[in-house]
Write an enzyme that holds these catalytic residues in place. Structure first.
Site, PDB file in Angstrom:
ATOM      1  N   GLU A 271      42.109  41.704  37.353  1.00  0.00           N
ATOM      2  CA  GLU A 271      41.157  42.810  37.396  1.00  0.00           C
ATOM      3  C   GLU A 271      41.180  43.593  36.083  1.00  0.00           C
ATOM      4  O   GLU A 271      40.150  44.008  35.565  1.00  0.00           O
ATOM      5  CB  GLU A 271      41.507  43.738  38.571  1.00  0.00           C
ATOM      6  N   GLU A 274      39.319  41.645  33.601  1.00  0.00           N
ATOM      7  CA  GLU A 274      37.892  41.765  33.893  1.00  0.00           C
ATOM      8  C   GLU A 274      37.358  43.108  33.391  1.00  0.00           C
ATOM      9  O   GLU A 274      36.283  43.192  32.803  1.00  0.00           O
ATOM     10  CB  GLU A 274      37.704  41.645  35.415  1.00  0.00           C
ATOM     11  N   CYS A 291      40.196  45.269  46.651  1.00  0.00           N
ATOM     12  CA  CYS A 291      41.404  44.910  47.399  1.00  0.00           C
ATOM     13  C   CYS A 291      41.237  45.159  48.882  1.00  0.00           C
ATOM     14  O   CYS A 291      41.994  44.641  49.688  1.00  0.00           O
ATOM     15  CB  CYS A 291      42.592  45.723  46.920  1.00  0.00           C
ATOM     16  N   SER A 311      34.262  44.096  41.300  1.00  0.00           N
ATOM     17  CA  SER A 311      35.141  43.112  40.670  1.00  0.00           C
ATOM     18  C   SER A 311      35.019  41.829  41.490  1.00  0.00           C
ATOM     19  O   SER A 311      34.639  41.866  42.652  1.00  0.00           O
ATOM     20  CB  SER A 311      36.573  43.629  40.702  1.00  0.00           C
ATOM     21  N   LYS A 350      41.948  42.950  57.416  1.00  0.00           N
ATOM     22  CA  LYS A 350      42.428  41.722  56.774  1.00  0.00           C
ATOM     23  C   LYS A 350      42.382  40.554  57.743  1.00  0.00           C
ATOM     24  O   LYS A 350      42.325  39.394  57.343  1.00  0.00           O
ATOM     25  CB  LYS A 350      43.841  41.938  56.225  1.00  0.00           C
ATOM     26  N   GLU A 353      38.990  39.478  57.246  1.00  0.00           N
ATOM     27  CA  GLU A 353      38.875  38.870  55.916  1.00  0.00           C
ATOM     28  C   GLU A 353      39.326  37.410  55.940  1.00  0.00           C
ATOM     29  O   GLU A 353      38.684  36.544  55.344  1.00  0.00           O
ATOM     30  CB  GLU A 353      39.725  39.663  54.926  1.00  0.00           C
ATOM     31  N   GLU A 358      34.586  31.694  52.929  1.00  0.00           N
ATOM     32  CA  GLU A 358      35.034  31.364  51.577  1.00  0.00           C
ATOM     33  C   GLU A 358      36.520  31.640  51.373  1.00  0.00           C
ATOM     34  O   GLU A 358      37.100  31.233  50.369  1.00  0.00           O
ATOM     35  CB  GLU A 358      34.177  32.091  50.538  1.00  0.00           C
ATOM     36  N   CYS A 487      46.217  52.160  52.312  1.00  0.00           N
ATOM     37  CA  CYS A 487      46.828  51.277  53.311  1.00  0.00           C
ATOM     38  C   CYS A 487      48.002  51.909  54.052  1.00  0.00           C
ATOM     39  O   CYS A 487      48.335  51.465  55.146  1.00  0.00           O
ATOM     40  CB  CYS A 487      47.279  49.993  52.654  1.00  0.00           C
TER      41      CYS A 487
HETATM   42  S1  SF4 Z   1      44.647  49.078  55.495  1.00  0.00           S
HETATM   43 FE1  SF4 Z   1      42.698  50.173  55.307  1.00  0.00          FE
HETATM   44  S2  SF4 Z   1      42.649  50.735  53.111  1.00  0.00           S
HETATM   45 FE2  SF4 Z   1      44.181  49.116  53.318  1.00  0.00          FE
HETATM   46  S3  SF4 Z   1      43.061  47.229  52.920  1.00  0.00           S
HETATM   47 FE3  SF4 Z   1      43.040  47.538  55.143  1.00  0.00          FE
HETATM   48  S4  SF4 Z   1      41.122  48.607  55.598  1.00  0.00           S
HETATM   49 FE4  SF4 Z   1      41.519  48.791  53.383  1.00  0.00          FE
END
Ligand code: SF4
Ligand code: SF4
Ligand code: FES
Ligand code: FES
Lengths: 557, 137
Positions: A271, A274, A291, A311, A350, A353, A358, A487
């Site tokens: 990053e 970049e 992130c 990014s 996540k 995600e 992909e 987080c």
């Molecule tokens: S814990 Fe919350 S701030 Fe951290 S990556 Fe996950 S959604 Fe985003």
């Protein structure tokens, strides 16, 4: 103002609710629906007190001159009891009445309610998404999740629908969470006082993988997990349990314990490079960090115009997952197919995600901090007694810059440390970028990059993200995190996650960073080695193929 | 405040289209900036709004206390017999929709109902049958 509180004359300030006044004086009043930092809605009716002989909800009532407040009486007890019983009637169907599990059952135990005479009226199907699950059979309609989603996140994926005893929480048109613009941040999970919203568990799958002798199971842990996991085992808030966590994971039979912080250092390399490239080419600015998968989803739903600003870096755990199945697999001669990558994350988004087409092949399962604690408990491991152990090579070494990813502003600070040194060739005198730190929702600052002033901004919490986006053009570099304070306040973190706890976790993060000898990502020897042996240089073609990604347009509803 | 306009907008939409469709909810959201979840919440809160297409004839049976005592339940039963629908439903041929509503001010002549906004009182099975028959023809 002079009032009488439980027969005692006291002086109180104007503008404070009866509940505030009682709290200050150590008088305990059960509450369920107050939302830290937001206006009271007074839905649960448990915080009853008598004001001049009449029952009122203390969370939403202000005293007046000369009034008399009573906080405990047979009348209060009787009505609080029946109100709690009615709440329980909505909740009991799938509840085990374990006082440790959530706020309502704690209160039930405290006020001594044992019999519930009413049956639930409705039977609901659970709303299962790939990351967050809502169970209306537990829901008491306090409305806190709606407020988290609306007022804190400014996403408004859910609201009350219908009326009377048919009222319930739902996305519009009774769609499932999966089908609407929900960003999977999990802030509703923390808001819920009865455990009706929780993560989709993947413990079974992980345990199966661990049992499978043919599988090489790799685990990695996010920066913010190590400062929160201890809470689940009764350690003081803000304990750093990195070593014990690694030991526990190894004990449970994970073949390799890698560190997402390595992935974070790598993210900074990519990053930062970049960003420097954009500085050289004159844009497009602002460049925005990627992130946080909830922020990505937010952008994909509501802010399509930002695609060129984003990014292209994958999030740290996806990068590491990819390398585990390429760089590491090559090194030890394993087939990619036999490797299972499990990420321990503070995060419900996540989970989503890792199901993106992909990114699907990088990480197999995501567990939240809470799930990890559960796993450790089911393996009957006493975390507190374990001796500290270290992460495995070659994807286990990291710097202080990676650790601070866990708090809002951390990615920015880490990126600036590296971008400055790589961009100017000079050594940074002070690596602490104080302007990027703290629990404020929006933070701004600037650095001088060889005569060019780089303006940066940091936002955490969806509502703050929206606010910052209005003036985004003032900045060159922006960090966005969906969860309030980043987080450490993530939707997968231990209960409770509130402002006080978050502050403790944040202190731990920055104390941890100070303790590192290496505090800049580009100084990480394992990272240097990785580029030398495998990736070439930051931003190389190979790096792009493995570590970068792209985004999709999604419907704004 | 744009929030204040939501009710008049929904009323207009209900009158124009007979119900508040999902497309309408999205359109109103884009126009006003009010989230779709909130618009749907409001539309389902008030009984005068419908989020599904409604039949040609709208029957609203009063279930206020007085009508309840006078047998509004029997009215619903008879209607079920002839139409095979329960409150909140619409017949397959899209001719009738059935709902319950609060007191409509005919307490002295309960059980009462509204058919397309017109009051019908002192209902019993024969009376209802005749009313339905008239609508069908
Ligand atoms: S814990 Fe919350 S701030 Fe951290 S990556 Fe996950 S959604 Fe985003
Ligand atoms: S996960 Fe986040 S966006 Fe989705 S309903 Fe919960 S608070 Fe709203
Ligand atoms: S805390 Fe006061 S009504 Fe819920
Ligand atoms: S109760 Fe039915 S008209 Fe009043």
């Amino acid at each position: 103002m002079q009032i009488t509180l439980d027969k005692r004359q006291i002086k109180v300030e104007e503008g404070k609710t009866i509940l505030d006044i009682c709290k200050e004086r150590g008088i305990e009043i059960p509450t369920l629906c107050i939302f830290e930092g937001l206006k009271p809605e007074a839905r649960c009716r448990l915080c009853l007190v008598e004001l001049n002989g009449k029952l009122v909800t203390s969370c939403s009532t202000y005293p007046h001159e000369g009034c008399e407040v009573v906080t405990d009486s047979p009348l209060i007890k009787k009505h609080r009891m029946i109100n709690a019983e009615l709440l329980m009637a909505d909740h009991i169907a799938t509840c085990n009445m374990d006082p440790n599990s959530h706020d309502l059952c704690k209160i039930i135990e405290k006020i001594g309610l044992t019999r519930i005479r009413f049956d639930p009226i409705h039977k609901y199907k659970q709303d299962l998404s790939e990351s967050v699950i809502r169970d209306d059979n537990k829901c008491i309609n306090c409305g806190k999740c709606i407020r988290a989603c609306g007022e804190i996140m400014d996403v408004h994926a859910i609201d009350f629908i219908n009326r009377g005893h048919n009222e319930k929480v739902s996305p519009y048109s009774e769609h499932k969470l999966h089908d609407v613009a929900c960003i999977k941040c999990g802030q509703c999970v923390h808001a819920c006082p009865v455990g009706a919203i929780y993560e989709r568990e993947h413990l079974y799958e992980v345990v199966q993988a661990l049992k499978d002798k043919k599988k090489h199971v790799i685990v990695q842990t996010a920066p913010s997990v190590r400062v929160a996991l201890g809470e689940e085992f009764g350690m003081p808030q803000g304990s750093i349990v990195t070593g014990k966590m690694v030991a526990a994971l190894r004990k449970m039979g994970f073949d390799k314990v890698f560190d997402t912080n390595f992935g974070a250092d790598l993210t900074i390399m990519e990053e930062g490079t970049e960003f420097l490239k954009r500085v050289k080419n004159g844009g497009p600015f602002p460049m925005i960090t990627t992130c946080c998968p909830a922020w990505i989803k937010f952008m994909e739903h509501f802010e399509h115009k930002l695609f060129p600003n984003m990014s292209t870096c994958k999030s740290p755990h996806e990068m590491l997952g990819n390398l585990a199945k390429s760089y590491y697999a090559d090194k030890v001669g394993l087939n990619k197919k036999d490797i299972v990558v499990v990420s321990i994350m503070p995060c419900t988004a996540k989970k989503f995600e890792s199901t993106r087409p992909e990114l699907k092949s990088d990480v197999d399962y995501v567990l939240t901090t809470r799930e990890l604690a559960k796993l450790i408990r089911t393996y009957k491991i006493d975390m507190t007694k374990l001796k500290d152990e270290k992460f495995d090579d070659p994807l286990g070494e990291s710097t202080g810059a990676a650790l601070i990813f866990g708090a809002t502003g951390g990615v920015m600070e880490a990126a600036l440390r590296t971008a400055y040194e790589l961009g100017t060739g000079k050594t940074l005198k002070d690596v602490d970028f104080m302007a990027a730190r703290g629990t404020d929702g929006i933070k701004t600052g600037s650095v001088d990059l060889d005569g060019k002033t780089i303006k940066f901004a940091v936002a955490s919490g969806g509502a703050n993200i929206r606010k910052l986006l209005k003036e985004k053009d003032k900045y060159h570099f922006i960090e966005m995190m969906a969860c309030p304070s980043g987080c450490i306040g993530g939707g997968g973190q231990p209960w409770p996650t509130n402002k006080a706890v978050i502050k403790k976790r944040m202190e731990a993060i920055y104390a941890g960073d100070k303790g590192f000898k290496l505090r800049k990502s580009h100084e990480n020897p394992s990272i240097k080695k990785l580029y030398k042996e495998f990736l070439g240089e930051p931003g190389s073609e190979r790096a792009h193929k493995l570590l970068h990604t792209h985004y999709h347009k999604r419907d704004r509803f | 405040m744009v929030q204040d306009l939501l009710l008049p907008i929904l009323k207009h939409e209900q009158k124009k289209s007979g119900y508040i469709s999902e497309a309408a909810i999205k359109r109103i959201s884009i126009q006003t900036g009010i989230p779709v979840s909130r618009i749907f919440g409001v539309a389902t809160f008030y009984s005068m709004f419908h989020t599904k297409p409604q039949g040609k004839n709208m029957i609203e049976v009063c279930h206020g206390p007085s009508c309840h005592l006078n047998g509004s339940f029997n009215v619903l039963k008879s209607l079920y017999k002839s139409l095979k629908i329960k409150p909140g439903e619409t017949t397959k041929d899209k001719k009738f929709s059935l709902h319950t509503c609060s007191c409509i001010g005919c307490c002295d002549k309960g059980p009462a109902m509204l058919l397309n906004g017109k009051q019908y009182t002192l209902l019993d099975e024969t009376k209802l049958k005749a009313i339905i028959k008239k609508c069908r023809s």
